[in-house]
Design a protein around this motif. Structure first.
Motif, PDB file in Angstrom:
ATOM      1  N   MET A   7      18.286   2.589  48.469  1.00 56.57           N
ATOM      2  CA  MET A   7      18.295   4.014  48.188  1.00 56.57           C
ATOM      3  C   MET A   7      18.463   4.262  46.692  1.00 56.57           C
ATOM      4  O   MET A   7      19.407   3.764  46.092  1.00 56.57           O
ATOM      5  CB  MET A   7      19.458   4.649  48.953  1.00 56.57           C
ATOM      6  N   PRO A   8      17.558   5.044  46.076  1.00 60.35           N
ATOM      7  CA  PRO A   8      17.767   5.420  44.679  1.00 60.35           C
ATOM      8  C   PRO A   8      18.930   6.403  44.566  1.00 60.35           C
ATOM      9  O   PRO A   8      19.185   7.188  45.484  1.00 60.35           O
ATOM     10  CB  PRO A   8      16.447   6.085  44.281  1.00 60.35           C
ATOM     11  N   ILE A   9      19.622   6.348  43.432  1.00 61.47           N
ATOM     12  CA  ILE A   9      20.709   7.279  43.148  1.00 61.47           C
ATOM     13  C   ILE A   9      20.344   8.016  41.862  1.00 61.47           C
ATOM     14  O   ILE A   9      20.118   7.392  40.826  1.00 61.47           O
ATOM     15  CB  ILE A   9      22.059   6.555  42.999  1.00 61.47           C
ATOM     16  N   ILE A  10      20.298   9.328  41.950  1.00 58.66           N
ATOM     17  CA  ILE A  10      19.959  10.170  40.808  1.00 58.66           C
ATOM     18  C   ILE A  10      21.250  10.770  40.273  1.00 58.66           C
ATOM     19  O   ILE A  10      21.962  11.472  41.004  1.00 58.66           O
ATOM     20  CB  ILE A  10      18.996  11.292  41.228  1.00 58.66           C
ATOM     21  N   GLN A  11      21.575  10.476  39.017  1.00 61.07           N
ATOM     22  CA  GLN A  11      22.750  11.097  38.401  1.00 61.07           C
ATOM     23  C   GLN A  11      22.357  12.494  37.952  1.00 61.07           C
ATOM     24  O   GLN A  11      21.410  12.668  37.175  1.00 61.07           O
ATOM     25  CB  GLN A  11      23.267  10.274  37.236  1.00 61.07           C
ATOM     26  N   SER A  12      23.074  13.513  38.454  1.00 57.58           N
ATOM     27  CA  SER A  12      22.681  14.891  38.189  1.00 57.58           C
ATOM     28  C   SER A  12      23.826  15.844  38.491  1.00 57.58           C
ATOM     29  O   SER A  12      24.668  15.574  39.345  1.00 57.58           O
ATOM     30  CB  SER A  12      21.485  15.254  39.069  1.00 57.58           C
ATOM     31  N   GLU A  13      23.826  16.961  37.800  1.00 60.84           N
ATOM     32  CA  GLU A  13      24.743  18.068  38.095  1.00 60.84           C
ATOM     33  C   GLU A  13      24.034  19.121  38.953  1.00 60.84           C
ATOM     34  O   GLU A  13      24.623  20.146  39.272  1.00 60.84           O
ATOM     35  CB  GLU A  13      25.238  18.698  36.786  1.00 60.84           C
ATOM     36  N   SER A  18      18.493  19.915  43.776  1.00 62.06           N
ATOM     37  CA  SER A  18      17.931  18.669  44.308  1.00 62.06           C
ATOM     38  C   SER A  18      17.779  18.743  45.818  1.00 62.06           C
ATOM     39  O   SER A  18      16.763  18.305  46.365  1.00 62.06           O
ATOM     40  CB  SER A  18      18.819  17.486  43.928  1.00 62.06           C
ATOM     41  N   ARG A  19      18.788  19.298  46.495  1.00 63.32           N
ATOM     42  CA  ARG A  19      18.707  19.462  47.953  1.00 63.32           C
ATOM     43  C   ARG A  19      17.483  20.295  48.310  1.00 63.32           C
ATOM     44  O   ARG A  19      16.728  19.958  49.220  1.00 63.32           O
ATOM     45  CB  ARG A  19      19.975  20.122  48.489  1.00 63.32           C
ATOM     46  N   GLU A  20      17.276  21.384  47.600  1.00 63.97           N
ATOM     47  CA  GLU A  20      16.132  22.260  47.864  1.00 63.97           C
ATOM     48  C   GLU A  20      14.814  21.553  47.550  1.00 63.97           C
ATOM     49  O   GLU A  20      13.863  21.617  48.341  1.00 63.97           O
ATOM     50  CB  GLU A  20      16.259  23.545  47.044  1.00 63.97           C
ATOM     51  N   PHE A  21      14.735  20.876  46.407  1.00 60.62           N
ATOM     52  CA  PHE A  21      13.511  20.181  46.007  1.00 60.62           C
ATOM     53  C   PHE A  21      13.130  19.111  47.022  1.00 60.62           C
ATOM     54  O   PHE A  21      12.005  19.089  47.528  1.00 60.62           O
ATOM     55  CB  PHE A  21      13.704  19.552  44.621  1.00 60.62           C
ATOM     56  N   TYR A  22      14.060  18.197  47.342  1.00 55.65           N
ATOM     57  CA  TYR A  22      13.745  17.128  48.290  1.00 55.65           C
ATOM     58  C   TYR A  22      13.596  17.656  49.713  1.00 55.65           C
ATOM     59  O   TYR A  22      12.905  17.059  50.534  1.00 55.65           O
ATOM     60  CB  TYR A  22      14.769  16.000  48.186  1.00 55.65           C
ATOM     61  N   GLY A  23      14.205  18.818  49.993  1.00 54.51           N
ATOM     62  CA  GLY A  23      14.004  19.471  51.278  1.00 54.51           C
ATOM     63  C   GLY A  23      12.556  19.868  51.490  1.00 54.51           C
ATOM     64  O   GLY A  23      12.044  19.836  52.616  1.00 54.51           O
ATOM     65  N   LEU A  24      11.876  20.224  50.401  1.00 55.59           N
ATOM     66  CA  LEU A  24      10.449  20.556  50.499  1.00 55.59           C
ATOM     67  C   LEU A  24       9.630  19.361  50.979  1.00 55.59           C
ATOM     68  O   LEU A  24       8.570  19.525  51.577  1.00 55.59           O
ATOM     69  CB  LEU A  24       9.915  21.040  49.145  1.00 55.59           C
ATOM     70  N   LEU A  25      10.132  18.152  50.723  1.00 51.92           N
ATOM     71  CA  LEU A  25       9.453  16.929  51.150  1.00 51.92           C
ATOM     72  C   LEU A  25       9.943  16.442  52.514  1.00 51.92           C
ATOM     73  O   LEU A  25       9.544  15.382  52.978  1.00 51.92           O
ATOM     74  CB  LEU A  25       9.643  15.830  50.100  1.00 51.92           C
ATOM     75  N   GLY A  26      10.829  17.212  53.139  1.00 52.35           N
ATOM     76  CA  GLY A  26      11.279  16.881  54.484  1.00 52.35           C
ATOM     77  C   GLY A  26      12.644  16.224  54.572  1.00 52.35           C
ATOM     78  O   GLY A  26      13.103  15.893  55.665  1.00 52.35           O
ATOM     79  N   PHE A  27      13.329  16.034  53.445  1.00 51.85           N
ATOM     80  CA  PHE A  27      14.662  15.424  53.472  1.00 51.85           C
ATOM     81  C   PHE A  27      15.707  16.456  53.892  1.00 51.85           C
ATOM     82  O   PHE A  27      15.597  17.636  53.574  1.00 51.85           O
ATOM     83  CB  PHE A  27      15.034  14.878  52.088  1.00 51.85           C
ATOM     84  N   GLU A  28      16.734  15.965  54.596  1.00 53.19           N
ATOM     85  CA  GLU A  28      17.855  16.806  55.018  1.00 53.19           C
ATOM     86  C   GLU A  28      19.156  16.159  54.582  1.00 53.19           C
ATOM     87  O   GLU A  28      19.269  14.929  54.542  1.00 53.19           O
ATOM     88  CB  GLU A  28      17.862  16.964  56.542  1.00 53.19           C
ATOM     89  N   GLU A  29      20.152  16.978  54.263  1.00 56.40           N
ATOM     90  CA  GLU A  29      21.457  16.469  53.860  1.00 56.40           C
ATOM     91  C   GLU A  29      22.130  15.773  55.043  1.00 56.40           C
ATOM     92  O   GLU A  29      22.247  16.355  56.122  1.00 56.40           O
ATOM     93  CB  GLU A  29      22.326  17.618  53.365  1.00 56.40           C
ATOM     94  N   ALA A  47      15.086   6.163  55.090  1.00 63.73           N
ATOM     95  CA  ALA A  47      14.434   6.668  53.880  1.00 63.73           C
ATOM     96  C   ALA A  47      15.362   7.724  53.300  1.00 63.73           C
ATOM     97  O   ALA A  47      15.487   8.828  53.840  1.00 63.73           O
ATOM     98  CB  ALA A  47      13.066   7.253  54.212  1.00 63.73           C
ATOM     99  N   GLN A  48      16.047   7.365  52.211  1.00 66.93           N
ATOM    100  CA  GLN A  48      17.099   8.219  51.674  1.00 66.93           C
ATOM    101  C   GLN A  48      17.049   8.277  50.158  1.00 66.93           C
ATOM    102  O   GLN A  48      16.508   7.398  49.500  1.00 66.93           O
ATOM    103  CB  GLN A  48      18.482   7.692  52.087  1.00 66.93           C
ATOM    104  N   VAL A  49      17.671   9.328  49.626  1.00 68.91           N
ATOM    105  CA  VAL A  49      17.904   9.476  48.196  1.00 68.91           C
ATOM    106  C   VAL A  49      19.286  10.113  48.050  1.00 68.91           C
ATOM    107  O   VAL A  49      19.662  10.965  48.857  1.00 68.91           O
ATOM    108  CB  VAL A  49      16.798  10.319  47.512  1.00 68.91           C
ATOM    109  N   SER A  50      20.048   9.661  47.065  1.00 73.58           N
ATOM    110  CA  SER A  50      21.352  10.260  46.803  1.00 73.58           C
ATOM    111  C   SER A  50      21.352  10.911  45.438  1.00 73.58           C
ATOM    112  O   SER A  50      20.683  10.452  44.509  1.00 73.58           O
ATOM    113  CB  SER A  50      22.466   9.209  46.865  1.00 73.58           C
ATOM    114  N   VAL A  51      22.138  11.976  45.324  1.00 76.23           N
ATOM    115  CA  VAL A  51      22.350  12.673  44.063  1.00 76.23           C
ATOM    116  C   VAL A  51      23.847  12.599  43.791  1.00 76.23           C
ATOM    117  O   VAL A  51      24.660  12.969  44.644  1.00 76.23           O
ATOM    118  CB  VAL A  51      21.871  14.133  44.146  1.00 76.23           C
TER     119      VAL A  51
END
Length: 115
Positions: A7-13, A18-29, A47-51
């Motif tokens: 899983m990639p980890i994106i460092q971000s504030e 990010s939740r909204e952006f990746y939600g457009l691609l079908g990801f859910e928290e 298939a995951q991504v973390s912020v």
């Protein structure tokens, strides 16, 4: 030792954005600890991504996470290979056992198993 997920980890504030952006691609928290949020595909849960804003217990923020079935074996292999251990093997209060190691490209990898 088997790899369970990577899983990639994106460092971000910008967690909400990010939740909204990746939600457009079908990801859910699927997890939110305040300092780290993980988003996953409902149809393919590994298939995951973390912020992450900053790691709660480590001196650096990792670039990726690799979940393995035997973190002790992975730690011994990395240590014995001479790889730089950035954060020691330890149990974390959120139910994982993990360590950080630096890869040949300078990236910090969180190697983890769930307890």
């Amino acid at each position: 030792m088997a790899v369970r997920r990577v899983m990639p980890i994106i460092q971000s504030e910008a967690a909400q954005e990010s939740r909204e952006f990746y939600g457009l691609l079908g990801f859910e928290e699927v997890m939110n600890l305040g300092w780290i949020m993980t988003l996953a595909s409902p149809s393919s849960p590994t298939a995951q991504v973390s912020v992450m804003t900053v790691d709660k217990t480590a001196p650096v923020t990792p670039d990726m996470s690799i979940e393995v079935d035997d973190v002790e074996a992975a730690y011994a292999l990395m240590r014995d290979s001479g790889a730089e251990i950035v954060h020691p093997l330890r149990d974390e209060e959120w139910g994982v056992r993990r360590f950080f190691v630096r890869d040949p490209n300078g990236r910090v990898v969180n190697v983890v198993s769930h307890l």
